[in-house]
Design a protein around this motif. Sequence first.
Motif, PDB file in Angstrom:
ATOM      1  N   TRP A   1       0.676  -1.057  -0.251  1.00 50.04           N
ATOM      2  CA  TRP A   1      -0.104   0.071   0.039  1.00 50.04           C
ATOM      3  C   TRP A   1       0.719   1.151   0.574  1.00 50.04           C
ATOM      4  CZ3 TRP A   1      -4.793  -1.188  -1.473  1.00 50.04           C
ATOM      5  CH2 TRP A   1      -5.311  -2.174  -1.144  1.00 50.04           C
ATOM      6  N   SER A   2       0.567   2.140  -0.107  1.00 52.02           N
ATOM      7  CA  SER A   2       0.933   3.866  -0.074  1.00 52.02           C
ATOM      8  C   SER A   2       1.130   3.532   1.045  1.00 52.02           C
ATOM      9  CB  SER A   2       0.123   4.821  -1.176  1.00 52.02           C
ATOM     10  OG  SER A   2       1.131   6.080  -0.639  1.00 52.02           O
ATOM     11  N   GLY A   3       2.582   4.134   1.263  1.00 52.70           N
ATOM     12  CA  GLY A   3       3.585   4.797   2.495  1.00 52.70           C
ATOM     13  C   GLY A   3       3.750   3.787   3.250  1.00 52.70           C
ATOM     14  N   SER A   4       4.103   2.627   2.268  1.00 53.91           N
ATOM     15  CA  SER A   4       4.992   1.332   3.447  1.00 53.91           C
ATOM     16  C   SER A   4       6.137   1.507   3.188  1.00 53.91           C
ATOM     17  CB  SER A   4       3.955   0.283   3.019  1.00 53.91           C
ATOM     18  OG  SER A   4       4.689   0.267   1.103  1.00 53.91           O
ATOM     19  N   GLY A   5       6.720   2.001   1.733  1.00 54.46           N
ATOM     20  CA  GLY A   5       8.560   2.297   1.836  1.00 54.46           C
ATOM     21  C   GLY A   5       8.606   1.173   1.107  1.00 54.46           C
ATOM     22  N   LYS A   6       7.556   1.095  -0.288  1.00 58.13           N
ATOM     23  CA  LYS A   6       7.975   0.711  -1.462  1.00 58.13           C
ATOM     24  C   LYS A   6       9.717   1.121  -2.124  1.00 58.13           C
ATOM     25  CE  LYS A   6       4.614   0.547  -3.210  1.00 58.13           C
ATOM     26  NZ  LYS A   6       3.984   1.300  -2.444  1.00 58.13           N
ATOM     27  N   THR A   7       9.053   2.100  -2.348  1.00 63.78           N
ATOM     28  CA  THR A   7      10.227   2.747  -3.040  1.00 63.78           C
ATOM     29  C   THR A   7      11.756   3.028  -2.507  1.00 63.78           C
ATOM     30  OG1 THR A   7       9.090   4.130  -4.223  1.00 63.78           O
ATOM     31  CG2 THR A   7      11.197   5.406  -4.485  1.00 63.78           C
ATOM     32  N   THR A   8      11.671   2.709  -1.220  1.00 67.07           N
ATOM     33  CA  THR A   8      12.297   3.023   0.264  1.00 67.07           C
ATOM     34  C   THR A   8      13.606   2.338   0.303  1.00 67.07           C
ATOM     35  OG1 THR A   8      11.304   4.858   1.481  1.00 67.07           O
ATOM     36  CG2 THR A   8      13.274   3.807   2.397  1.00 67.07           C
ATOM     37  N   LEU A   9      12.903   1.204   0.103  1.00 68.67           N
ATOM     38  CA  LEU A   9      13.474  -0.581  -0.341  1.00 68.67           C
ATOM     39  C   LEU A   9      14.053  -0.275  -1.409  1.00 68.67           C
ATOM     40  CD1 LEU A   9      14.064  -3.088   0.872  1.00 68.67           C
ATOM     41  CD2 LEU A   9      11.939  -3.991   0.427  1.00 68.67           C
ATOM     42  N   VAL A  10      13.338  -0.065  -2.521  1.00 70.74           N
ATOM     43  CA  VAL A  10      13.804  -0.574  -3.861  1.00 70.74           C
ATOM     44  C   VAL A  10      15.108  -0.166  -4.285  1.00 70.74           C
ATOM     45  CG1 VAL A  10      13.160   0.288  -6.859  1.00 70.74           C
ATOM     46  CG2 VAL A  10      11.443  -1.359  -5.105  1.00 70.74           C
ATOM     47  N   THR A  11      15.372   1.713  -4.033  1.00 70.79           N
ATOM     48  CA  THR A  11      16.306   2.435  -4.657  1.00 70.79           C
ATOM     49  C   THR A  11      17.505   1.550  -3.447  1.00 70.79           C
ATOM     50  OG1 THR A  11      15.425   4.074  -2.628  1.00 70.79           O
ATOM     51  CG2 THR A  11      14.798   4.052  -5.184  1.00 70.79           C
ATOM     52  N   ARG A  12      17.222   1.249  -2.377  1.00 65.39           N
ATOM     53  CA  ARG A  12      18.329   0.736  -1.252  1.00 65.39           C
ATOM     54  C   ARG A  12      18.898  -0.584  -1.984  1.00 65.39           C
ATOM     55  NH1 ARG A  12      17.084   0.243   4.789  1.00 65.39           N
ATOM     56  NH2 ARG A  12      19.333   0.180   4.442  1.00 65.39           N
ATOM     57  N   LEU A  13      17.792  -1.291  -2.718  1.00 64.25           N
ATOM     58  CA  LEU A  13      18.439  -2.995  -3.123  1.00 64.25           C
ATOM     59  C   LEU A  13      19.123  -2.959  -5.054  1.00 64.25           C
ATOM     60  CD1 LEU A  13      14.850  -5.050  -2.821  1.00 64.25           C
ATOM     61  CD2 LEU A  13      17.355  -5.718  -1.877  1.00 64.25           C
ATOM     62  N   ILE A  14      18.796  -1.612  -5.222  1.00 67.03           N
ATOM     63  CA  ILE A  14      19.707  -1.095  -6.339  1.00 67.03           C
ATOM     64  C   ILE A  14      20.645  -1.478  -6.389  1.00 67.03           C
ATOM     65  CG2 ILE A  14      19.667   0.329  -8.556  1.00 67.03           C
ATOM     66  CD1 ILE A  14      16.493   0.785  -8.122  1.00 67.03           C
ATOM     67  N   PRO A  15      21.010  -0.174  -5.936  1.00 63.57           N
ATOM     68  CA  PRO A  15      22.649  -0.879  -5.600  1.00 63.57           C
ATOM     69  C   PRO A  15      23.625  -1.975  -5.229  1.00 63.57           C
ATOM     70  CG  PRO A  15      21.973   0.788  -4.260  1.00 63.57           C
ATOM     71  CD  PRO A  15      20.754   0.371  -4.376  1.00 63.57           C
ATOM     72  N   ALA A  16      22.643  -2.853  -4.337  1.00 61.54           N
ATOM     73  CA  ALA A  16      23.003  -3.738  -3.430  1.00 61.54           C
ATOM     74  C   ALA A  16      23.335  -4.845  -4.620  1.00 61.54           C
ATOM     75  CB  ALA A  16      22.172  -4.120  -2.370  1.00 61.54           C
ATOM     76  N   LEU A  17      22.221  -4.642  -5.660  1.00 62.79           N
ATOM     77  CA  LEU A  17      21.862  -5.681  -6.426  1.00 62.79           C
ATOM     78  C   LEU A  17      23.747  -5.668  -7.495  1.00 62.79           C
ATOM     79  CD1 LEU A  17      17.897  -6.118  -7.192  1.00 62.79           C
ATOM     80  CD2 LEU A  17      19.769  -8.157  -6.318  1.00 62.79           C
ATOM     81  N   ILE A  18      23.032  -4.482  -7.741  1.00 62.59           N
ATOM     82  CA  ILE A  18      24.618  -3.800  -8.413  1.00 62.59           C
ATOM     83  C   ILE A  18      26.065  -4.750  -7.964  1.00 62.59           C
ATOM     84  CG2 ILE A  18      25.369  -2.304  -9.388  1.00 62.59           C
ATOM     85  CD1 ILE A  18      22.674  -0.430  -9.929  1.00 62.59           C
TER      86      ILE A  18
ATOM     87  N   ARG B   1       3.986  -2.073   6.048  1.00 61.86           N
ATOM     88  CA  ARG B   1       3.820  -1.924   7.856  1.00 61.86           C
ATOM     89  C   ARG B   1       2.595  -1.612   8.648  1.00 61.86           C
ATOM     90  NH1 ARG B   1       8.729   0.800   8.404  1.00 61.86           N
ATOM     91  NH2 ARG B   1      10.207   1.536   6.441  1.00 61.86           N
ATOM     92  N   PRO B   2       2.514  -2.006   9.467  1.00 65.39           N
ATOM     93  CA  PRO B   2       0.730  -2.248   9.737  1.00 65.39           C
ATOM     94  C   PRO B   2       0.582  -0.716  10.449  1.00 65.39           C
ATOM     95  CG  PRO B   2       2.745  -3.838  11.200  1.00 65.39           C
ATOM     96  CD  PRO B   2       3.681  -3.331   9.996  1.00 65.39           C
ATOM     97  N   GLU B   3       1.186   0.064  10.711  1.00 70.42           N
ATOM     98  CA  GLU B   3       1.115   1.102  11.330  1.00 70.42           C
ATOM     99  C   GLU B   3       0.384   2.859   9.818  1.00 70.42           C
ATOM    100  OE1 GLU B   3       5.397   2.072  10.489  1.00 70.42           O
ATOM    101  OE2 GLU B   3       3.609   0.551  10.995  1.00 70.42           O
ATOM    102  N   VAL B   4       0.335   2.322   8.650  1.00 73.23           N
ATOM    103  CA  VAL B   4      -0.104   1.355   7.774  1.00 73.23           C
ATOM    104  C   VAL B   4      -1.642   1.953   7.396  1.00 73.23           C
ATOM    105  CG1 VAL B   4      -0.272   2.423   5.168  1.00 73.23           C
ATOM    106  CG2 VAL B   4       1.931   2.185   5.885  1.00 73.23           C
ATOM    107  N   GLY B   5      -2.209   1.419   8.211  1.00 71.98           N
ATOM    108  CA  GLY B   5      -3.223   0.178   8.614  1.00 71.98           C
ATOM    109  C   GLY B   5      -4.653  -0.299   7.284  1.00 71.98           C
ATOM    110  N   LYS B   6      -3.312  -0.747   6.805  1.00 71.98           N
ATOM    111  CA  LYS B   6      -3.835  -1.981   5.353  1.00 71.98           C
ATOM    112  C   LYS B   6      -3.769  -3.112   5.743  1.00 71.98           C
ATOM    113  CE  LYS B   6      -5.015   1.719   3.086  1.00 71.98           C
ATOM    114  NZ  LYS B   6      -6.627   2.398   1.991  1.00 71.98           N
ATOM    115  N   PRO B   7      -4.400  -3.713   5.338  1.00 70.79           N
ATOM    116  CA  PRO B   7      -4.560  -5.563   5.103  1.00 70.79           C
ATOM    117  C   PRO B   7      -3.538  -5.336   4.321  1.00 70.79           C
ATOM    118  CG  PRO B   7      -6.251  -4.788   4.043  1.00 70.79           C
ATOM    119  CD  PRO B   7      -5.683  -3.618   4.256  1.00 70.79           C
TER     120      PRO B   7
END
Length: 171
Positions: free
Chosen positions: A16-33, A121-127
């Motif tokens: 869901w929006s606000g869960s941190g997808k983009t933050t995770l992806v932008t951290r994974l890209i250099p780690a995979l590279i 992220r449970p605090e987002v309040g989505k299932p």
Amino acid sequence: MTPAPTKAKVIGFAGWSGSGKTTLVTRLIPALIATGRTVSTVKHAHHDFDVDQPGKDSHDHRLAGAAEVLVASSRRFALMHEYRGAPELGLAALLDRLAPVDVVIVEGFKRDPVPKIEVHRPEVGKPLLQPDDPHIVAVASPAPLPGVGVPHLPLDDIGAIVAFLVARGLV
């Protein structure tokens, strides 16, 4: 000319929006590279997004009716394709437009049948999406969640997430 279809491993990140997808992806890209892999991404955006700006020549070209406008410089190029009433391309067709790489990370497209890690992220309040999506192979969250039928990945441990992806042959 359309580039040859990529034979990349495709791994999605959904949540869901606000869960941190983009933050995770932008951290994974250099780690995979860092593991020697080449990486591209496909990000699903809101309907009204635009990379072009009023007052720019490319914007004027699109307004004049061009089906595609390719803007190129010595550093990068961007191709803008106007649907003009045609249906939106699906994920498979978009993947076919990418140059060959080892891994394509997909953000969004949560209904597409590709292996996905759910960012929760449970605090987002989505299932959780996981109970209803058989393509979710793990859930990345700050702490383990009760009753989840797939492995838990610590959201802030990029090394553990990369190790999981490599061990499962997902990248």
